[in-house]
Design a protein around this motif. Structure first.
Motif, PDB file in Angstrom:
ATOM      1  N   TYR A 291       3.174   1.577 -14.578  1.00  0.00           N
ATOM      2  CA  TYR A 291       4.566   1.351 -14.185  1.00  0.00           C
ATOM      3  C   TYR A 291       5.489   1.216 -15.403  1.00  0.00           C
ATOM      4  O   TYR A 291       6.135   0.184 -15.577  1.00  0.00           O
ATOM      5  N   PRO A 292       5.527   2.240 -16.243  1.00  0.00           N
ATOM      6  CA  PRO A 292       6.360   2.140 -17.446  1.00  0.00           C
ATOM      7  C   PRO A 292       7.833   1.907 -17.122  1.00  0.00           C
ATOM      8  O   PRO A 292       8.557   1.358 -17.937  1.00  0.00           O
ATOM      9  N   ASP A 293       8.273   2.306 -15.931  1.00  0.00           N
ATOM     10  CA  ASP A 293       9.684   2.120 -15.578  1.00  0.00           C
ATOM     11  C   ASP A 293       9.913   0.931 -14.666  1.00  0.00           C
ATOM     12  O   ASP A 293      10.953   0.813 -14.022  1.00  0.00           O
ATOM     13  N   GLY A 294       8.923   0.060 -14.535  1.00  0.00           N
ATOM     14  CA  GLY A 294       9.061  -1.129 -13.689  1.00  0.00           C
ATOM     15  C   GLY A 294       8.258  -1.015 -12.401  1.00  0.00           C
ATOM     16  O   GLY A 294       7.675   0.024 -12.102  1.00  0.00           O
TER      17      GLY A 294
ATOM     18  N   GLN B 253       1.178  -8.982  -8.159  1.00  0.00           N
ATOM     19  CA  GLN B 253       0.596  -9.393  -9.435  1.00  0.00           C
ATOM     20  C   GLN B 253      -0.843  -9.845  -9.259  1.00  0.00           C
ATOM     21  O   GLN B 253      -1.719  -9.488 -10.030  1.00  0.00           O
ATOM     22  N   GLN B 254      -1.089 -10.640  -8.231  1.00  0.00           N
ATOM     23  CA  GLN B 254      -2.440 -11.168  -8.022  1.00  0.00           C
ATOM     24  C   GLN B 254      -3.436 -10.053  -7.721  1.00  0.00           C
ATOM     25  O   GLN B 254      -4.551 -10.046  -8.227  1.00  0.00           O
ATOM     26  N   TYR B 255      -3.041  -9.124  -6.872  1.00  0.00           N
ATOM     27  CA  TYR B 255      -3.954  -8.022  -6.548  1.00  0.00           C
ATOM     28  C   TYR B 255      -4.200  -7.151  -7.764  1.00  0.00           C
ATOM     29  O   TYR B 255      -5.331  -6.756  -8.045  1.00  0.00           O
ATOM     30  N   LEU B 256      -3.141  -6.855  -8.514  1.00  0.00           N
ATOM     31  CA  LEU B 256      -3.298  -6.020  -9.706  1.00  0.00           C
ATOM     32  C   LEU B 256      -4.162  -6.717 -10.749  1.00  0.00           C
ATOM     33  O   LEU B 256      -5.037  -6.112 -11.353  1.00  0.00           O
TER      34      LEU B 256
ATOM     35  N   CYS C 127      -5.217  -3.526  -3.588  1.00  0.00           N
ATOM     36  CA  CYS C 127      -5.306  -4.327  -2.361  1.00  0.00           C
ATOM     37  C   CYS C 127      -6.641  -4.131  -1.683  1.00  0.00           C
ATOM     38  O   CYS C 127      -7.255  -5.071  -1.177  1.00  0.00           O
ATOM     39  N   ARG C 128      -7.095  -2.876  -1.689  1.00  0.00           N
ATOM     40  CA  ARG C 128      -8.371  -2.591  -1.035  1.00  0.00           C
ATOM     41  C   ARG C 128      -9.515  -3.282  -1.768  1.00  0.00           C
ATOM     42  O   ARG C 128     -10.396  -3.870  -1.169  1.00  0.00           O
ATOM     43  N   ALA C 129      -9.461  -3.233  -3.105  1.00  0.00           N
ATOM     44  CA  ALA C 129     -10.547  -3.808  -3.901  1.00  0.00           C
ATOM     45  C   ALA C 129     -10.537  -5.338  -3.850  1.00  0.00           C
ATOM     46  O   ALA C 129     -11.570  -5.972  -3.975  1.00  0.00           O
ATOM     47  N   SER C 130      -9.373  -5.912  -3.665  1.00  0.00           N
ATOM     48  CA  SER C 130      -9.254  -7.368  -3.810  1.00  0.00           C
ATOM     49  C   SER C 130      -8.725  -8.058  -2.560  1.00  0.00           C
ATOM     50  O   SER C 130      -8.118  -9.117  -2.645  1.00  0.00           O
ATOM     51  N   SER C 131      -8.969  -7.497  -1.408  1.00  0.00           N
ATOM     52  CA  SER C 131      -8.439  -8.112  -0.190  1.00  0.00           C
ATOM     53  C   SER C 131      -9.060  -9.486   0.029  1.00  0.00           C
ATOM     54  O   SER C 131     -10.200  -9.732  -0.349  1.00  0.00           O
ATOM     55  N   GLY C 132      -8.308 -10.368   0.626  1.00  0.00           N
ATOM     56  CA  GLY C 132      -8.810 -11.719   0.877  1.00  0.00           C
ATOM     57  C   GLY C 132      -8.269 -12.738  -0.110  1.00  0.00           C
ATOM     58  O   GLY C 132      -8.491 -13.933   0.051  1.00  0.00           O
ATOM     59  N   ILE C 133      -7.540 -12.277  -1.134  1.00  0.00           N
ATOM     60  CA  ILE C 133      -6.903 -13.219  -2.057  1.00  0.00           C
ATOM     61  C   ILE C 133      -5.768 -13.944  -1.337  1.00  0.00           C
ATOM     62  O   ILE C 133      -4.953 -13.312  -0.663  1.00  0.00           O
TER      63      ILE C 133
ATOM     64  N   SER D 127       0.811  -1.219   0.000  1.00  0.00           N
ATOM     65  CA  SER D 127       0.000   0.000   0.000  1.00  0.00           C
ATOM     66  C   SER D 127       0.844   1.269   0.000  1.00  0.00           C
ATOM     67  O   SER D 127       0.309   2.373  -0.057  1.00  0.00           O
ATOM     68  N   ALA D 128       2.149   1.110   0.048  1.00  0.00           N
ATOM     69  CA  ALA D 128       3.024   2.272  -0.100  1.00  0.00           C
ATOM     70  C   ALA D 128       2.881   2.869  -1.496  1.00  0.00           C
ATOM     71  O   ALA D 128       3.180   4.041  -1.719  1.00  0.00           O
ATOM     72  N   ASP D 129       2.434   2.065  -2.432  1.00  0.00           N
ATOM     73  CA  ASP D 129       2.209   2.528  -3.800  1.00  0.00           C
ATOM     74  C   ASP D 129       0.715   2.801  -3.995  1.00  0.00           C
ATOM     75  O   ASP D 129      -0.114   1.963  -3.655  1.00  0.00           O
ATOM     76  N   PRO D 130       0.362   3.966  -4.525  1.00  0.00           N
ATOM     77  CA  PRO D 130      -1.060   4.355  -4.607  1.00  0.00           C
ATOM     78  C   PRO D 130      -1.923   3.402  -5.440  1.00  0.00           C
ATOM     79  O   PRO D 130      -3.046   3.078  -5.031  1.00  0.00           O
ATOM     80  N   THR D 131      -1.405   2.952  -6.587  1.00  0.00           N
ATOM     81  CA  THR D 131      -2.204   2.039  -7.411  1.00  0.00           C
ATOM     82  C   THR D 131      -2.396   0.700  -6.710  1.00  0.00           C
ATOM     83  O   THR D 131      -3.500   0.145  -6.692  1.00  0.00           O
ATOM     84  N   LEU D 132      -1.322   0.216  -6.102  1.00  0.00           N
ATOM     85  CA  LEU D 132      -1.420  -1.057  -5.394  1.00  0.00           C
ATOM     86  C   LEU D 132      -2.319  -0.942  -4.162  1.00  0.00           C
ATOM     87  O   LEU D 132      -2.998  -1.894  -3.797  1.00  0.00           O
TER      88      LEU D 132
END
Length: 271
Positions: free
Chosen positions: A239-242, A255-258, A89-95, A80-85
DNA sequence: GTTCAGGTCCGAT
DNA sequence: ATCGGACCTGAA
């Protein structure tokens, strides 16, 4: 016996429908799946998830399979340090990332290439019906995933009933290399990500994507990062730069959350 | 009839 | 090394 966990901690729907497995099906009020030669059902009710069908002496195996002894909130905190992640994570918690059987995972993801999910499930199902063992004391007739040993010496023609198309050649090669010991799962398990990936890629029909799926979903190498077409889209856009630094070592979890996030978002947009 | 789907192979630069 | 076309099958 029954195994119970909180629905907050583990979401059956998100776990089984996030693309890591092909043998769990949703019925009206639960999921039913086959793994390790057992038929298992998973029911969510009043905030509790109940696992049924586990023999008394296999609790350890199934807690491992579902990864119940890992605290995913720590992963989520880090990512969650990354805004997109954080959104993902919030949308897909429980995976949870399952620990599936290596041979099954290998063949399933070989079959998955340039293919769609209903057809992948169909081919895997026919593989089990044709070559697997009937599972006793299951409600309907269901079949285990055949072992590599069971498929020893198989030829392309034998796989015709699967209707797997050009992939039968790859399946034959995978079976042959597993049985000959050229690819040894216990060795793969001990190898670093890069070495393990290279070893798996000696199988015809196994490239980076399939190899990483096997390393993540069977060997639980959390630094594996399978780049399917969906994740490539995310990478290009966000994440064009990785990947951001917070994913280091747990790229596969990210990867799974994204993946789940973008698929559901897309499904929403299409409706 | 055409297109497309959880990639990889293979032959041409 | 990198790049584009071909590939079984079947549902939309």
């Amino acid at each position: 016996m029954k195994i119970c966990v909180s629905a907050e901690q583990f979401s059956p729907r998100r776990t089984f429908l996030c693309g890591q497995c092909f043998r769990w099906t949703e019925t009206s009020d639960s999921f039913t799946g086959i793994a390790y030669g057992r038929q298992i059902s998973v029911t969510e009710q009043n905030g509790i998830v109940t696992i049924d069908g586990v023999p008394d002496n296999e609790e350890r195996l199934w807690r491992q399979y579902f990864d119940f002894d890992t605290d995913y909130s720590e992963y989520i905190l880090r990512l969650s340090a990354d805004p997109t992640l954080e959104l993902a994570c919030r949308a897909s918690s429980g995976i949870h990332i399952l620990r599936q059987e290596p041979f099954e995972t290998l063949l399933s993801f070989i079959i998955s290439q340039n293919n769609n999910i209903p057809r992948i499930s169909g081919i895997v199902g026919r593989l089990c019906e044709t070559f697997g063992d009937a599972i006793e004391d299951s409600a309907q007739s269901c079949f285990s995933f055949p072992s590599a040993r069971r498929l020893d010496g198989i030829e392309e023609g034998d796989l015709a009933p699967l209707r797997a198309g050009f992939r039968v050649r790859y399946i034959v090669d995978a079976v042959r290399r597993i049985n000959s010991g050229e690819v040894d799962f216990s060795e793969i398990d001990a190898l670093s990500l890069d070495k393990a990936r290279e070893r798996l890629k000696t199988i015809v029909g196994v490239g980076d994507k399939v190899a990483d799926c096997v390393l993540l979903f069977a060997f639980h190498k959390l630094d594996a990062f399978p780049k399917d077409v969906w994740v490539k889209r995310i990478m290009a856009q966000y994440y064009p730069d990785g990947l951001p630094e917070c994913t280091l070592g747990i790229e596969g979890v990210a990867q799974q959350y994204l993946f789940d996030y973008i698929r559901n978002k897309t499904a929403f947009l299409n409706n």
